[in-house]
Scaffold this motif. Sequence first.
Motif, PDB file in Angstrom:
ATOM      1  N   ASN A   1      -6.635  66.615  11.716  1.00 56.53           N
ATOM      2  CA  ASN A   1      -5.738  66.433  12.866  1.00 56.53           C
ATOM      3  C   ASN A   1      -4.281  66.358  12.419  1.00 56.53           C
ATOM      4  O   ASN A   1      -3.399  66.943  13.045  1.00 56.53           O
TER       5      ASN A   1
ATOM      6  N   ALA B   1      -3.086  69.801  11.469  1.00 57.92           N
ATOM      7  CA  ALA B   1      -2.796  70.603  12.672  1.00 57.92           C
ATOM      8  C   ALA B   1      -1.447  70.205  13.269  1.00 57.92           C
ATOM      9  O   ALA B   1      -0.667  71.070  13.708  1.00 57.92           O
ATOM     10  N   GLN B   2      -1.150  68.920  13.268  1.00 62.48           N
ATOM     11  CA  GLN B   2       0.134  68.465  13.805  1.00 62.48           C
ATOM     12  C   GLN B   2       1.295  68.947  12.935  1.00 62.48           C
ATOM     13  O   GLN B   2       2.332  69.366  13.454  1.00 62.48           O
TER      14      GLN B   2
ATOM     15  N   MET C   1       1.341  71.601  11.198  1.00 59.15           N
ATOM     16  CA  MET C   1       1.452  73.059  11.340  1.00 59.15           C
ATOM     17  C   MET C   1       2.163  73.458  12.636  1.00 59.15           C
ATOM     18  O   MET C   1       2.594  74.594  12.781  1.00 59.15           O
ATOM     19  N   ASN C   2       2.281  72.514  13.552  1.00 58.55           N
ATOM     20  CA  ASN C   2       2.946  72.778  14.827  1.00 58.55           C
ATOM     21  C   ASN C   2       4.463  72.825  14.591  1.00 58.55           C
ATOM     22  O   ASN C   2       5.107  71.796  14.447  1.00 58.55           O
ATOM     23  N   VAL C   3       5.006  74.037  14.563  1.00 55.32           N
ATOM     24  CA  VAL C   3       6.425  74.213  14.239  1.00 55.32           C
ATOM     25  C   VAL C   3       7.361  73.671  15.312  1.00 55.32           C
ATOM     26  O   VAL C   3       8.552  73.477  15.068  1.00 55.32           O
ATOM     27  N   SER C   4       6.845  73.400  16.497  1.00 51.55           N
ATOM     28  CA  SER C   4       7.709  72.882  17.563  1.00 51.55           C
ATOM     29  C   SER C   4       7.943  71.368  17.447  1.00 51.55           C
ATOM     30  O   SER C   4       8.784  70.819  18.158  1.00 51.55           O
ATOM     31  N   LEU C   5       7.215  70.710  16.542  1.00 50.18           N
ATOM     32  CA  LEU C   5       7.410  69.269  16.377  1.00 50.18           C
ATOM     33  C   LEU C   5       8.694  68.987  15.600  1.00 50.18           C
ATOM     34  O   LEU C   5       8.983  69.638  14.601  1.00 50.18           O
TER      35      LEU C   5
ATOM     36  N   ASP D   1       8.876  63.521  15.516  1.00 48.06           N
ATOM     37  CA  ASP D   1       7.489  63.679  15.984  1.00 48.06           C
ATOM     38  C   ASP D   1       6.515  63.610  14.808  1.00 48.06           C
ATOM     39  O   ASP D   1       5.451  62.998  14.904  1.00 48.06           O
ATOM     40  N   ARG D   2       6.877  64.242  13.708  1.00 50.29           N
ATOM     41  CA  ARG D   2       6.012  64.223  12.525  1.00 50.29           C
ATOM     42  C   ARG D   2       5.876  62.809  11.957  1.00 50.29           C
ATOM     43  O   ARG D   2       4.789  62.401  11.560  1.00 50.29           O
TER      44      ARG D   2
ATOM     45  N   CYS E   1       3.475  61.034  14.117  1.00 52.15           N
ATOM     46  CA  CYS E   1       2.104  61.447  13.820  1.00 52.15           C
ATOM     47  C   CYS E   1       1.586  60.724  12.581  1.00 52.15           C
ATOM     48  O   CYS E   1       0.444  60.253  12.552  1.00 52.15           O
TER      49      CYS E   1
ATOM     50  N   ASP F   1       6.887  70.059   3.759  1.00 52.62           N
ATOM     51  CA  ASP F   1       7.058  69.374   5.038  1.00 52.62           C
ATOM     52  C   ASP F   1       6.515  67.953   4.990  1.00 52.62           C
ATOM     53  O   ASP F   1       7.179  67.009   5.422  1.00 52.62           O
TER      54      ASP F   1
END
Length: 198
Positions: A108, A111-112, A114-118, A122-123, A126, A169
């Motif tokens: 999970n 996946a978070q 890998m979300n380039v919009s975060l 936000d990271r 997470c 990242d």
Amino acid sequence: MDSQVSNGSGLEAEHITNLLVFGFLQSSKSNFQQELKALGHDLSVPVYLDSDLEDELQTDGSRASRSYPGRIQPDSVSQEEIIQSIAHHLAQVGDEMDHSIQPTLVRNLVAQFMNVSLSEEDRRNCLAKALDEVKTAFPRDMENEKGMLIMTLLLAKNVATHSPSLLRDVFQTTVNFINQNLLTYVRNLLRNMDRSNL
């Protein structure tokens, strides 16, 4: 006055945390050594943290005199060695706690990341949520801050192990998270180790 020194307190916070996270990842068994080596060169990590030279340095007892752009002045080397020692110790303790991190939690988190919009915030959030999920795995006799630090580093290691392309990242997010939440504890570790080595 060296730009790495502020108010006589030694290394800058971000550099301390960079060295700590890098040293932890390097001390851990992993499949992302190539990515870690590239990251180390970009961060100007001191040469004795470079795993390619570790055996040579231990054998002859001296330090290579290579330098990197932005390298810390020699009077800070002892602090760098202390940080390396702390990172190695945390990695050893982390090896014993690693089994308590569920693979689904890691997937999970991957996946978070890998979300380039975060955003970076936000990271960090997470990472904080994932940390909350593993808090129950801290050994009862371990201080909370130490458990949080080790688990934060373990989560970073597990994300990078799962997807080595995410190393940069997750490294940066981990450094930011530690600087925001655990920097006082890290500084106290460094101070206590420094005193015990005098």
